[in-house]
Design an enzyme around this catalytic site. Structure first.
Site, PDB file in Angstrom:
ATOM      1  N   HIS A 106      56.972  48.288  -4.468  1.00 30.88           N
ATOM      2  CA  HIS A 106      55.561  48.367  -3.440  1.00 30.88           C
ATOM      3  C   HIS A 106      54.759  47.371  -3.876  1.00 30.88           C
ATOM      4  CE1 HIS A 106      55.836  53.023  -2.411  1.00 30.88           C
ATOM      5  NE2 HIS A 106      56.471  52.445  -1.436  1.00 30.88           N
ATOM      6  N   CYS A 140      56.343  63.214   4.874  1.00 31.67           N
ATOM      7  CA  CYS A 140      55.815  64.167   5.997  1.00 31.67           C
ATOM      8  C   CYS A 140      54.582  63.646   5.960  1.00 31.67           C
ATOM      9  CB  CYS A 140      55.826  65.122   5.169  1.00 31.67           C
ATOM     10  SG  CYS A 140      55.189  65.858   3.456  1.00 31.67           S
ATOM     11  N   ARG A 157      47.725  52.754  -1.519  1.00 29.80           N
ATOM     12  CA  ARG A 157      48.433  53.280  -2.803  1.00 29.80           C
ATOM     13  C   ARG A 157      49.115  52.772  -3.291  1.00 29.80           C
ATOM     14  NH1 ARG A 157      47.709  59.076  -0.670  1.00 29.80           N
ATOM     15  NH2 ARG A 157      46.289  59.037  -0.585  1.00 29.80           N
ATOM     16  N   GLU A 207      37.305  69.806   3.346  1.00 29.35           N
ATOM     17  CA  GLU A 207      39.319  70.566   3.291  1.00 29.35           C
ATOM     18  C   GLU A 207      39.214  72.139   2.927  1.00 29.35           C
ATOM     19  OE1 GLU A 207      41.206  68.368  -0.122  1.00 29.35           O
ATOM     20  OE2 GLU A 207      41.724  66.649   1.233  1.00 29.35           O
ATOM     21  N   THR A 223      59.965  61.509  -6.943  1.00 27.80           N
ATOM     22  CA  THR A 223      59.334  61.865  -5.964  1.00 27.80           C
ATOM     23  C   THR A 223      58.952  62.266  -4.841  1.00 27.80           C
ATOM     24  OG1 THR A 223      59.079  59.740  -4.240  1.00 27.80           O
ATOM     25  CG2 THR A 223      61.604  60.763  -4.817  1.00 27.80           C
ATOM     26  N   PHE A 230      38.822  69.513  -2.419  1.00 28.19           N
ATOM     27  CA  PHE A 230      36.825  69.218  -1.445  1.00 28.19           C
ATOM     28  C   PHE A 230      36.627  69.976  -0.339  1.00 28.19           C
ATOM     29  CE2 PHE A 230      38.944  64.935  -1.752  1.00 28.19           C
ATOM     30  CZ  PHE A 230      38.682  64.590  -3.071  1.00 28.19           C
ATOM     31  N   GLY A 248      44.987  68.946  -0.931  1.00 29.80           N
ATOM     32  CA  GLY A 248      44.659  69.527   1.076  1.00 29.80           C
ATOM     33  C   GLY A 248      45.317  68.395   1.629  1.00 29.80           C
ATOM     34  N   GLY A 249      46.167  67.594   1.325  1.00 28.10           N
ATOM     35  CA  GLY A 249      46.762  66.226   2.590  1.00 28.10           C
ATOM     36  C   GLY A 249      48.258  66.598   2.644  1.00 28.10           C
ATOM     37  N   ASN A 250      49.255  65.968   3.609  1.00 29.43           N
ATOM     38  CA  ASN A 250      50.506  66.074   4.015  1.00 29.43           C
ATOM     39  C   ASN A 250      51.609  67.159   2.800  1.00 29.43           C
ATOM     40  OD1 ASN A 250      50.060  63.968   5.556  1.00 29.43           O
ATOM     41  ND2 ASN A 250      50.166  62.649   4.697  1.00 29.43           N
TER      42      ASN A 250
HETATM   43  P1  NAI Z   1      47.754  62.841   1.406  1.00 29.27           P
HETATM   44  O1  NAI Z   1      46.444  61.225   1.687  1.00 29.27           O
HETATM   45  O2  NAI Z   1      47.884  63.861   2.368  1.00 29.27           O
HETATM   46  O3  NAI Z   1      46.293  64.115   0.284  1.00 29.27           O
HETATM   47  C1  NAI Z   1      45.877  63.488  -1.145  1.00 29.27           C
HETATM   48  C2  NAI Z   1      45.052  64.266  -0.899  1.00 29.27           C
HETATM   49  O4  NAI Z   1      45.111  64.360  -2.842  1.00 29.27           O
HETATM   50  C3  NAI Z   1      43.687  64.760  -0.670  1.00 29.27           C
HETATM   51  O5  NAI Z   1      43.983  65.585   0.941  1.00 29.27           O
HETATM   52  C4  NAI Z   1      42.657  65.319  -1.361  1.00 29.27           C
HETATM   53  O6  NAI Z   1      43.228  67.051  -1.424  1.00 29.27           O
HETATM   54  C5  NAI Z   1      43.762  65.166  -2.487  1.00 29.27           C
HETATM   55  N1  NAI Z   1      42.247  63.791  -2.882  1.00 29.27           N
HETATM   56  C6  NAI Z   1      42.754  62.552  -3.076  1.00 29.27           C
HETATM   57  N2  NAI Z   1      41.915  62.681  -3.790  1.00 29.27           N
HETATM   58  C7  NAI Z   1      41.267  62.821  -4.298  1.00 29.27           C
HETATM   59  C8  NAI Z   1      40.624  62.825  -5.408  1.00 29.27           C
HETATM   60  N3  NAI Z   1      39.676  61.237  -5.862  1.00 29.27           N
HETATM   61  N4  NAI Z   1      40.198  63.708  -6.514  1.00 29.27           N
HETATM   62  C9  NAI Z   1      40.825  64.796  -6.111  1.00 29.27           C
HETATM   63  N5  NAI Z   1      41.673  64.901  -4.610  1.00 29.27           N
HETATM   64  C10 NAI Z   1      42.029  64.052  -4.160  1.00 29.27           C
HETATM   65  O7  NAI Z   1      48.779  63.018   0.052  1.00 29.27           O
HETATM   66  P2  NAI Z   1      49.377  62.990   0.938  1.00 29.27           P
HETATM   67  O8  NAI Z   1      50.247  61.969   1.922  1.00 29.27           O
HETATM   68  O9  NAI Z   1      50.123  64.656   0.494  1.00 29.27           O
HETATM   69  O10 NAI Z   1      50.705  62.443  -1.241  1.00 29.27           O
HETATM   70  C11 NAI Z   1      50.472  63.300  -2.200  1.00 29.27           C
HETATM   71  C12 NAI Z   1      51.591  62.316  -3.467  1.00 29.27           C
HETATM   72  O11 NAI Z   1      52.867  62.011  -2.590  1.00 29.27           O
HETATM   73  C13 NAI Z   1      50.962  60.547  -2.915  1.00 29.27           C
HETATM   74  O12 NAI Z   1      50.798  60.571  -4.643  1.00 29.27           O
HETATM   75  C14 NAI Z   1      52.083  59.670  -2.344  1.00 29.27           C
HETATM   76  O13 NAI Z   1      52.004  58.313  -2.918  1.00 29.27           O
HETATM   77  C15 NAI Z   1      53.261  60.855  -2.875  1.00 29.27           C
HETATM   78  N6  NAI Z   1      54.616  60.441  -1.071  1.00 29.27           N
HETATM   79  C16 NAI Z   1      53.977  60.817   0.104  1.00 29.27           C
HETATM   80  C17 NAI Z   1      54.912  61.104   0.454  1.00 29.27           C
HETATM   81  C18 NAI Z   1      54.558  61.410   2.179  1.00 29.27           C
HETATM   82  O14 NAI Z   1      55.220  61.270   3.083  1.00 29.27           O
HETATM   83  N7  NAI Z   1      53.230  61.936   2.716  1.00 29.27           N
HETATM   84  C19 NAI Z   1      56.438  60.108   0.618  1.00 29.27           C
HETATM   85  C20 NAI Z   1      56.072  59.698  -0.585  1.00 29.27           C
HETATM   86  C21 NAI Z   1      54.502  60.231  -1.726  1.00 29.27           C
END
Ligand code: NAI
Length: 388
Positions: free
Chosen positions: A204, A142, A316, A36, A137, A33, A8-10
């Protein structure tokens, strides 16, 4: 093609906007969730879709259905994309497994280390009936601007490695994803390559260790620069971590002569390739970080306390990159008999900050090993069985 995005995130916003902009796709979103689900549905119905804003263009797509109940969004999916931190992968595999159609393609972006072992554990024998894939990756940097409505993409990686099982499917999966997402993907031979090529596991935890290993609890008024704050000592730590992974790569090349491990690059070479035009002085690892304009101004993760800031050890950079990165690699090195003293030291310090226990007396036998993707956790006891 029916697609379900899990998350549900970025990353999930970016994927949902891009994939549903195609006329031949039907895109559902499984948000883990319930809050979300409400936010996504409210944003989409108010604005009519998800807009992905790149520096030079904009794409908008409207997902078909968003739900926190996998039974409502998974069945019938040809392609399932996990866009979540690695610590959520196994929970999500467990939630979606009952609703996966045979033959579905299931993948994670990013994969982090040991994704194939986690998927095999959950999907067991049924695993043979799916195609599993992972990206080294996330292709984008975003951030959500408004839930269920708009996400901003600051940058797109020039090329990202992709592995798949069965391996014969790798090229086909890469081609479909390239068309769907407008990316350049590089098929690699196996998940082991992705696990070792993950440079986040070096940068990291290595930089967190370099910045905060002598921290005694004093307050900061401002977070220190993360990448550009690299010191000669931190650069030595990063260099040694990278050297240890290269020694492991050599050992694996001997064990698996048919596998091409050349994507597992030394850190300085990876930096120069990834950021060729952004680095002012590429002469050493330290200057390649300190003069990299892509890293300009990025601060270490900190959290506010009364009177100032302290390092955020729940970030993270530790809770994802250690158990799902460095420890996986350390577990492989232990099986290979490759000595990794700096990895051991960074893990020892990290586990102390995280209040967890992975390594005891130099061995991966701590009580929290089950919260990692070390091969030992999955009962893998020899180098030869790593790639089964
Ligand atoms: P985010 O923090 O925006 O979203 C994470 C989503 O994962 C939450 O919205 C939820 O839906 C889900 N989530 C979180 N904890 C959970 C749990 N315990 N059980 C079930 N679902 C859960 O993260 P984002 O930015 O979307 O990142 C996703 C992946 O991409 C991560 O591994 C991050 O390290 C990696 N990444 C992100 C970048 C970015 O620019 N956003 C850049 C490079 C890597």
């Amino acid at each position: 093609m029916q697609i379900t995005i899990c998350g549900g995130g970025n990353a999930a916003h970016t994927l949902a906007g891009l994939t549903s902009a195609h006329t031949e796709t039907k895109v559902n979103v499984f948000v883990p969730f319930e809050n979300e689900e409400r936010l996504w549905q409210a944003g989409i119905s108010k604005n009519g879709g998800i807009t992905v804003r790149f520096p030079d263009r904009t794409t908008t797509g409207k997902p078909n259905k968003v739900s926190a109940n996998p039974a409502e969004v998974l069945p019938g999916s040809d392609l399932v994309l996990l866009a979540l931190p690695a610590f959520a992968h196994e929970t999500i595999f467990e939630q979606i497994a009952p609703y996966l159609d045979l033959g579905a393609w299931v993948g994670a972006m990013p994969a982090r280390g040991g994704l194939d072992w986690a998927a095999t554990r959950v999907l067991r024998k049924g695993f043979q009936k799916y195609t599993l894939f992972g990206l080294q990756t996330l292709p984008w940097a975003c951030r959500i601007e408004e839930f269920g409505h708009e996400v901003k993409v600051m940058g797109t990686k020039a090329q990202v490695e992709l592995a798949a099982r069965p391996v014969e499917k790798t090229r086909e999966v890469a081609e479909i994803l390239e068309k769907l997402l407008g990316l350049s993907l590089l098929p690699v031979d196996c998940f082991l390559c992705l696990t070792l090529a993950n440079t986040g596991q070096i940068l990291h935890p290595g930089l967190m260790y370099g910045l905060f290993k002598d921290w005694q609890g004093e307050l900061y008024q401002e977070g220190p620069l993360f990448y550009q704050g690299v010191t000669p000592d931190s650069a030595k730590v990063l260099q040694q971590l990278s050297d240890e992974i290269q020694a492991l790569r050599k050992r694996l090349e001997d064990c698996y002569p048919c596998v091409d491990f050349s994507y597992v690059r030394p850190l300085d070479e990876w930096l120069r390739r990834s950021y060729s035009t952004d680095i002012d002085d590429p002469s050493t690892l330290e200057t390649a970080l300190a003069t990299n304009r892509s890293y300009a101004g990025l601060k270490a993760p900190m959290k506010p306390v009364k009177g100032g800031l302290v390092p955020d050890f729940g970030s993270r950079y530790l809770v994802e990159d250690v158990p799902y990165g460095l420890i996986v690699t350390r577990g492989i090195a232990d099986l290979a008999g490759v000595n990794t003293p700096m990895m051991g030291e960074v893990i020892r310090w990290s586990q102390e900050q995280m209040g967890m226990e992975f390594i005891v007396d130099g061995e991966l036998k701590g009580k929290d090993l089950s919260a990692t993707r070390a091969p030992q956790r999955y009962g893998i006891r020899s180098l030869e069985s790593l790639s089964e």
